[in-house]
Design a protein around this motif. Structure first.
Motif, PDB file in Angstrom:
ATOM      1  N   ALA A   4      22.476  25.858   7.707  1.00  0.00           N
ATOM      2  CA  ALA A   4      21.065  25.516   7.909  1.00  0.00           C
ATOM      3  C   ALA A   4      20.294  25.466   6.584  1.00  0.00           C
ATOM      4  CB  ALA A   4      20.423  26.510   8.864  1.00  0.00           C
ATOM      5  N   LYS A   5      20.836  26.148   5.568  1.00  0.00           N
ATOM      6  CA  LYS A   5      20.182  26.076   4.252  1.00  0.00           C
ATOM      7  C   LYS A   5      20.711  24.896   3.432  1.00  0.00           C
ATOM      8  CE  LYS A   5      19.913  31.056   3.756  1.00  0.00           C
ATOM      9  NZ  LYS A   5      20.753  32.067   3.105  1.00  0.00           N
ATOM     10  N   LEU A   6      21.483  24.041   4.059  1.00  0.00           N
ATOM     11  CA  LEU A   6      22.079  22.853   3.431  1.00  0.00           C
ATOM     12  C   LEU A   6      23.111  23.200   2.356  1.00  0.00           C
ATOM     13  CD1 LEU A   6      18.984  20.444   3.166  1.00  0.00           C
ATOM     14  CD2 LEU A   6      20.593  20.762   5.061  1.00  0.00           C
ATOM     15  N   GLU A   7      23.744  24.376   2.530  1.00  0.00           N
ATOM     16  CA  GLU A   7      24.823  24.746   1.604  1.00  0.00           C
ATOM     17  C   GLU A   7      26.158  24.408   2.250  1.00  0.00           C
ATOM     18  OE1 GLU A   7      22.522  28.827   0.257  1.00  0.00           O
ATOM     19  OE2 GLU A   7      23.833  28.764   2.012  1.00  0.00           O
ATOM     20  N   LYS A   8      27.107  24.006   1.418  1.00  0.00           N
ATOM     21  CA  LYS A   8      28.453  23.742   1.937  1.00  0.00           C
ATOM     22  C   LYS A   8      29.246  25.046   1.864  1.00  0.00           C
ATOM     23  CE  LYS A   8      32.400  20.712   1.399  1.00  0.00           C
ATOM     24  NZ  LYS A   8      33.027  19.591   0.729  1.00  0.00           N
ATOM     25  N   VAL A   9      29.637  25.558   3.024  1.00  0.00           N
ATOM     26  CA  VAL A   9      30.323  26.855   3.050  1.00  0.00           C
ATOM     27  C   VAL A   9      31.456  26.835   4.077  1.00  0.00           C
ATOM     28  CG1 VAL A   9      28.361  28.314   2.358  1.00  0.00           C
ATOM     29  CG2 VAL A   9      28.627  27.673   4.756  1.00  0.00           C
ATOM     30  N   VAL A  10      32.450  27.683   3.836  1.00  0.00           N
ATOM     31  CA  VAL A  10      33.431  27.968   4.884  1.00  0.00           C
ATOM     32  C   VAL A  10      33.034  29.313   5.465  1.00  0.00           C
ATOM     33  CG1 VAL A  10      35.845  28.405   5.427  1.00  0.00           C
ATOM     34  CG2 VAL A  10      35.254  26.719   3.679  1.00  0.00           C
ATOM     35  N   GLU A  11      32.777  29.351   6.744  1.00  0.00           N
ATOM     36  CA  GLU A  11      32.356  30.608   7.360  1.00  0.00           C
ATOM     37  C   GLU A  11      33.572  31.323   7.936  1.00  0.00           C
ATOM     38  OE1 GLU A  11      27.794  29.356   8.502  1.00  0.00           O
ATOM     39  OE2 GLU A  11      29.258  29.426  10.127  1.00  0.00           O
ATOM     40  N   PRO A  12      33.806  32.557   7.521  1.00  0.00           N
ATOM     41  CA  PRO A  12      34.956  33.297   8.034  1.00  0.00           C
ATOM     42  C   PRO A  12      34.887  33.409   9.555  1.00  0.00           C
ATOM     43  CG  PRO A  12      33.900  34.501   6.240  1.00  0.00           C
ATOM     44  CD  PRO A  12      33.019  33.337   6.560  1.00  0.00           C
ATOM     45  N   GLY A  13      36.041  33.577  10.167  1.00  0.00           N
ATOM     46  CA  GLY A  13      36.076  33.750  11.625  1.00  0.00           C
ATOM     47  C   GLY A  13      37.114  32.854  12.266  1.00  0.00           C
ATOM     48  N   GLU A  14      36.922  32.657  13.564  1.00  0.00           N
ATOM     49  CA  GLU A  14      37.913  31.960  14.393  1.00  0.00           C
ATOM     50  C   GLU A  14      37.787  30.428  14.270  1.00  0.00           C
ATOM     51  OE1 GLU A  14      40.981  32.768  17.022  1.00  0.00           O
ATOM     52  OE2 GLU A  14      39.674  34.281  16.137  1.00  0.00           O
ATOM     53  N   PHE A  15      38.910  29.769  14.121  1.00  0.00           N
ATOM     54  CA  PHE A  15      38.961  28.298  14.123  1.00  0.00           C
ATOM     55  C   PHE A  15      40.046  27.855  15.103  1.00  0.00           C
ATOM     56  CE2 PHE A  15      36.865  28.972  10.149  1.00  0.00           C
ATOM     57  CZ  PHE A  15      36.243  27.797   9.774  1.00  0.00           C
ATOM     58  N   LYS A  16      40.003  26.583  15.443  1.00  0.00           N
ATOM     59  CA  LYS A  16      41.084  26.004  16.237  1.00  0.00           C
ATOM     60  C   LYS A  16      41.617  24.797  15.466  1.00  0.00           C
ATOM     61  CE  LYS A  16      40.297  26.389  21.260  1.00  0.00           C
ATOM     62  NZ  LYS A  16      41.394  27.208  21.588  1.00  0.00           N
ATOM     63  N   VAL A  17      42.906  24.581  15.577  1.00  0.00           N
ATOM     64  CA  VAL A  17      43.471  23.344  15.038  1.00  0.00           C
ATOM     65  C   VAL A  17      44.130  22.607  16.200  1.00  0.00           C
ATOM     66  CG1 VAL A  17      45.654  24.466  14.351  1.00  0.00           C
ATOM     67  CG2 VAL A  17      44.948  22.347  13.247  1.00  0.00           C
ATOM     68  N   PHE A  18      43.996  21.304  16.197  1.00  0.00           N
ATOM     69  CA  PHE A  18      44.563  20.459  17.255  1.00  0.00           C
ATOM     70  C   PHE A  18      45.457  19.413  16.588  1.00  0.00           C
ATOM     71  CE2 PHE A  18      40.416  21.855  18.585  1.00  0.00           C
ATOM     72  CZ  PHE A  18      40.524  22.137  19.939  1.00  0.00           C
ATOM     73  N   VAL A  19      46.622  19.186  17.174  1.00  0.00           N
ATOM     74  CA  VAL A  19      47.476  18.110  16.652  1.00  0.00           C
ATOM     75  C   VAL A  19      47.973  17.288  17.833  1.00  0.00           C
ATOM     76  CG1 VAL A  19      49.598  17.532  15.395  1.00  0.00           C
ATOM     77  CG2 VAL A  19      48.209  19.463  14.650  1.00  0.00           C
ATOM     78  N   GLY A  20      47.996  15.979  17.660  1.00  0.00           N
ATOM     79  CA  GLY A  20      48.515  15.155  18.743  1.00  0.00           C
ATOM     80  C   GLY A  20      48.329  13.675  18.508  1.00  0.00           C
ATOM     81  N   ALA A  21      48.451  12.937  19.615  1.00  0.00           N
ATOM     82  CA  ALA A  21      48.546  11.485  19.543  1.00  0.00           C
ATOM     83  C   ALA A  21      47.199  10.782  19.494  1.00  0.00           C
ATOM     84  CB  ALA A  21      49.337  10.973  20.741  1.00  0.00           C
ATOM     85  N   SER A  22      46.114  11.468  19.883  1.00  0.00           N
ATOM     86  CA  SER A  22      44.792  10.850  19.831  1.00  0.00           C
ATOM     87  C   SER A  22      43.744  11.951  19.944  1.00  0.00           C
ATOM     88  CB  SER A  22      44.610   9.847  20.992  1.00  0.00           C
ATOM     89  OG  SER A  22      44.182  10.521  22.164  1.00  0.00           O
ATOM     90  N   SER A  23      42.476  11.577  19.936  1.00  0.00           N
ATOM     91  CA  SER A  23      41.413  12.578  20.067  1.00  0.00           C
ATOM     92  C   SER A  23      41.190  13.006  21.513  1.00  0.00           C
ATOM     93  CB  SER A  23      40.108  12.006  19.499  1.00  0.00           C
ATOM     94  OG  SER A  23      39.655  10.936  20.322  1.00  0.00           O
ATOM     95  N   LYS A  24      41.942  12.424  22.449  1.00  0.00           N
ATOM     96  CA  LYS A  24      41.746  12.775  23.860  1.00  0.00           C
ATOM     97  C   LYS A  24      42.334  14.159  24.143  1.00  0.00           C
ATOM     98  CE  LYS A  24      43.493   9.024  25.773  1.00  0.00           C
ATOM     99  NZ  LYS A  24      43.790   7.982  26.756  1.00  0.00           N
ATOM    100  N   ALA A  25      41.598  14.937  24.920  1.00  0.00           N
ATOM    101  CA  ALA A  25      41.995  16.329  25.157  1.00  0.00           C
ATOM    102  C   ALA A  25      43.449  16.427  25.624  1.00  0.00           C
ATOM    103  CB  ALA A  25      41.049  16.951  26.175  1.00  0.00           C
ATOM    104  N   ASN A  26      43.861  15.544  26.508  1.00  0.00           N
ATOM    105  CA  ASN A  26      45.218  15.645  27.053  1.00  0.00           C
ATOM    106  C   ASN A  26      46.302  15.295  26.047  1.00  0.00           C
ATOM    107  OD1 ASN A  26      44.103  16.349  29.430  1.00  0.00           O
ATOM    108  ND2 ASN A  26      44.282  14.307  30.377  1.00  0.00           N
ATOM    109  N   ASP A  27      45.914  14.701  24.957  1.00  0.00           N
ATOM    110  CA  ASP A  27      46.906  14.302  23.953  1.00  0.00           C
ATOM    111  C   ASP A  27      47.099  15.355  22.867  1.00  0.00           C
ATOM    112  OD1 ASP A  27      47.559  11.890  25.054  1.00  0.00           O
ATOM    113  OD2 ASP A  27      46.183  10.704  23.830  1.00  0.00           O
ATOM    114  N   LEU A  28      46.421  16.494  22.976  1.00  0.00           N
ATOM    115  CA  LEU A  28      46.403  17.425  21.843  1.00  0.00           C
ATOM    116  C   LEU A  28      47.001  18.788  22.172  1.00  0.00           C
ATOM    117  CD1 LEU A  28      42.785  16.620  20.593  1.00  0.00           C
ATOM    118  CD2 LEU A  28      44.915  16.057  19.395  1.00  0.00           C
TER     119      LEU A  28
END
Ligand code: BGC
Length: 739
Positions: A707-731
């Protein structure tokens, strides 16, 4: 005695400094002026106004103007710019590639680079030094006429493909016969024009600018070292881009360290007064232009005298002009224009333009950009019993519709006639005719409906012919008069009587294959539902018809994936995959958690990343190794995230899969998109083969703008998705933490 700036053994900086010290104010301001060479009244200005650059100069005029520039007091060479957008297409013999949108469906940095390299070689062979390409606009609203010029809707992918294109244009050295300056445009958020109306005001917050629209340009400047930027026409939150010194000076030049120059778009400076009304008159506009950081002024002739007067009257600091001119001169030196590359040997042009090696690259680009969106077992066609094919639709045999914008001139450059590129193009009809000539099918072509004609008559003929065929291939889409600058659409349905034609041929009960040849996504819900197969070609380039025929007959295994979402209905626009979590219209159980309007889904008709193959792939065993925070504040120093997955080809045919990696920051200080593309791999797998594919995501790619317009990585939980398309069923997905 010759001056130091003519001495090639001095450094560029020394030569620029020396030359600048010798120049009058008039000569300096002239260097900042770019005029269209295809308007005869501008040619005499070369000496009168010390003009530094022309655009849209073709033929022998290039050498003539350059020779006149050499005879001026300091002999400063001209720099010629041109819109060589998907090939040097304003030359009839130039190699024509698929449009940027089509090309992006190949998800190939290598193709993007080779398209640019071929274009550079052909452009330079004509004595020109600079293309106004690539386009880094984010294409999220198909109503906008210029969606075809984009690399699609995802900023990260745009950055990757654009950086490769810049490298293809500029190479390792500019002082050569096969490189030119690139121009990243339109800076910035030009595609966000409200309502999809070209050049209209963009409502973009500073956070969105920093999160979505500036990053591809940052990559082009910092990593690919693009020489020039072109300023968008529009205003952002009330400030025209050409009047925004934060945008033109602070961000690219001070923060990113850009040493190149910034050119306005067509008469941006005149528009500050006569359209956008932020300047009281053209003199005021000239002052705003220079102070804001526009280094070269495209086609605003009044700029010349006003800028000179402003300096003479003490209202404009010459330091701004010196900065702009130094940037331009630097690139004239680097291009070798003061030395051995002032003139180009135009006699070689005919062997270089459209030579077989270049066409080979273009055909390969056409092949890889085709995207199979649906296939109910009808494709590939079997030639065993020589099927009787009805081909219908005007776009199946229309070079203008096939090649799209910037192939025949443009709004700005004047149109070449329709005979352009006819001799080199292979339409779908011609491609299929070659299959028929080789004995693989019988072909009957009935033109039927055209996108921009209200003619009904041939539809009955098409339906009749369909009854006497084994299979129908219908080619539908749009044509040149329906897109490009000044050509936005409020209705994205198939135009003319194309829909009626599809329904008439479908009613015969024969299998229906639809080839979609259009500049951009249209609302083709009926096609998705009723066609037995759908192939998306967009504007597939001059050899597109050959590539399509190869795909239809299975000589080519399709591998393209969409880089842009298709809206189901125009009312969904803009529609894109990297959206935010919706919650007030979420029908969880009944609709499998899909968001919707009360009258239609909120999901796109076809999604970002979607595309089929004749092979079949499966994904398993996704794993992720946690990245570590860097010890310092420097995001670039963080370790990369290592992600791996097994991809198997579970079919009988070798094929190429474009595997995609997305991330989601599960708990952040600001709302973030549900998915953000952060990687892709093109994986070729033999029948039955399984491979462990690894992705490496730089730590800085996990960052957000807070919100302060700073580029940051915020510690905590992330998710990674890999698959054939951006569709939920493909990931597939996995969680990881940043500690
Ligand atoms: C377009 C630019 C183009 C320029 C020069 C403008 O109208 O917006 O993309 O490069 O004309 O032809």
């Amino acid at each position: 005695m010759s001056q130091p700036y003519t001495n090639p053994s001095l450094s560029t900086a020394e030569r620029v400094e020396n030359l600048l010290s010798l120049m009058t104010v008039e000569e300096k301001v002239g260097q900042m002026l770019q005029l269209p060479a295809n308007m005869p009244e501008n040619l005499g200005k070369l000496e009168d106004w010390n003009v530094g650059s022309y655009l849209h100069c073709t033929g022998n005029m290039v050498a003539e103007l350059q020779a006149r520039a050499e005879k001026t007091r300091l002999g400063i060479p001209l720099i010629f710019g041109i819109d060589a957008i998907h090939g040097h297409c304003f030359e009839n013999n130039g190699t024509v590639f698929p449009t940027q949108l089509a090309l992006s469906s190949a998800w190939s940095k290598q193709l993007s680079q080779s398209m640019a390299h071929v274009t550079a070689v052909e452009t330079r062979a004509c004595g020109l030094h600079w293309t106004f390409s690539p386009v880094l606009c984010v294409g999220r609203d198909s109503r906008w006429g210029r969606v075809n010029e984009t690399f699609g809707e995802d900023p990260w992918l745009i950055g990757e493909l654009a950086a490769a294109a810049v490298y293809g244009y500029q190479g390792d050295t500019l002082a050569s016969t096969d490189t030119i300056l690139a121009c990243a445009k339109h800076y910035v958020a030009y595609g966000e024009a409200t309502g999809g109306r070209d050049a209209y005001e963009a409502e973009v917050s500073p956070r969105k600018l920093l999160s979505l629209f500036l990053p591809p340009f940052e990559k082009a400047v910092k990593e690919a070292k693009v020489a020039t930027l072109m300023v968008g026409y529009q205003a952002i939150d009330g400030v025209p881009c050409s009047a925004n010194s934060w945008l033109l000076r602070e961000v690219p030049k001070n923060q990113w360290g850009m040493d190149g120059f910034i050119v306005t778009d067509w008469d941006n400076i005149g528009s500050l007064h006569d359209k956008q009304r932020v300047a009281v008159d053209l003199r005021h506009a000239a002052k705003i232009a220079v102070e804001s950081g526009n280094d070269m002024i495209m086609t605003t002739p009044s700029f010349y005298q006003h800028a000179i007067d402003l300096v003479a009257d003490g209202e404009l600091d010459i330091a701004f002009i010196n900065d702009a001119v130094s940037r331009i001169l630097k690139y004239k030196f680097e291009l070798g224009l003061f030395d051995e590359h002032r003139y180009t040997d135009l006699s070689k042009k005919d062997q270089i333009l459209g030579n077989p090696a270049h066409w080979h690259e273009a055909l390969e680009a056409s092949r890889q950009s085709l995207t199979l969106l649906k296939n109910e077992g009808v494709l590939p066609l079997s030639s065993d019993n020589k099927p009787k094919i009805l081909l219908c639709g005007a776009n199946a045999d229309d070079v203008v519709a096939q090649l799209g914008d910037w192939s025949f001139g443009s709004m700005q450059a004047g149109a070449a006639d329709d005979s352009y590129h006819q001799k080199d193009a292979i339409t779908l009809r011609q491609g299929l005719q070659a299959e028929a000539d080789a004995g693989r099918c019988e072909l009957n072509y009935v033109r039927g409906a055209a996108p921009a004609e209200p003619d009904f008559e041939e539809i009955l003929a098409a339906a009749d012919a369909a009854s006497n065929s084994d299979i129908v291939i219908a080619c539908v889409g749009d044509t040149l008069s329906q897109h490009g600058e000044f050509h936005d659409r409020a209705d994205l349905d198939l135009s003319g009587h194309q829909q009626a034609m599809l329904e008439a041929v479908k009613a015969t009960g024969k299998p229906l294959i639809v080839v979609f040849m259009a500049s951009k996504p249209l609302t083709i819900g009926w096609v998705k539902q009723h066609a037995d197969a759908v192939v998306c070609a967009f504007n597939p380039g001059a050899k597109g018809g050959q590539a399509l025929s190869e795909l239809l007959f299975g000589e080519l295994n399709p591998s393209g994936k969409l880089t842009i979402s298709f809206p189901e209905h125009v009312g969904q626009s803009p529609v894109y995959y990297n959206k935010y979590e919706g919650w007030h219209a979420r029908l969880s159980e009944r609709t499998n958690n899909q968001e919707r309007y009360i009258d239609m889904p909120a999901l796109p008709l076809f999604s970002f990343g979607e595309g089929k193959s004749y092979s079949e792939f499966s994904y398993s065993d996704l794993s992720v190794a946690n990245p570590q925070l860097p010890a310092s504040d420097d995001l670039a120093k963080g370790e990369a995230l290592k992600v791996s997955v097994n991809i198997s080809n579970v079919s009988q045919r070798t094929g190429l899969e474009i595997a995609q990696l997305y991330i989601h920051d599960s708990a952040a200080s600001v709302t973030v998109p549900v998915l953000q593309l952060r990687g892709f791999e093109r994986v070729e797998l033999a029948a039955g083969e399984t491979r462990r594919v690894e992705f490496s995501v730089p730590y800085s790619d996990l960052a957000l703008i807070n919100a302060k317009l700073e580029k940051v990585v915020e510690p905590g939980e992330f998710k990674v998705f890999v698959g054939a398309s951006s569709k939920a069923n493909d990931l597939l997905s996995a969680n990881f933490r940043v500690e």
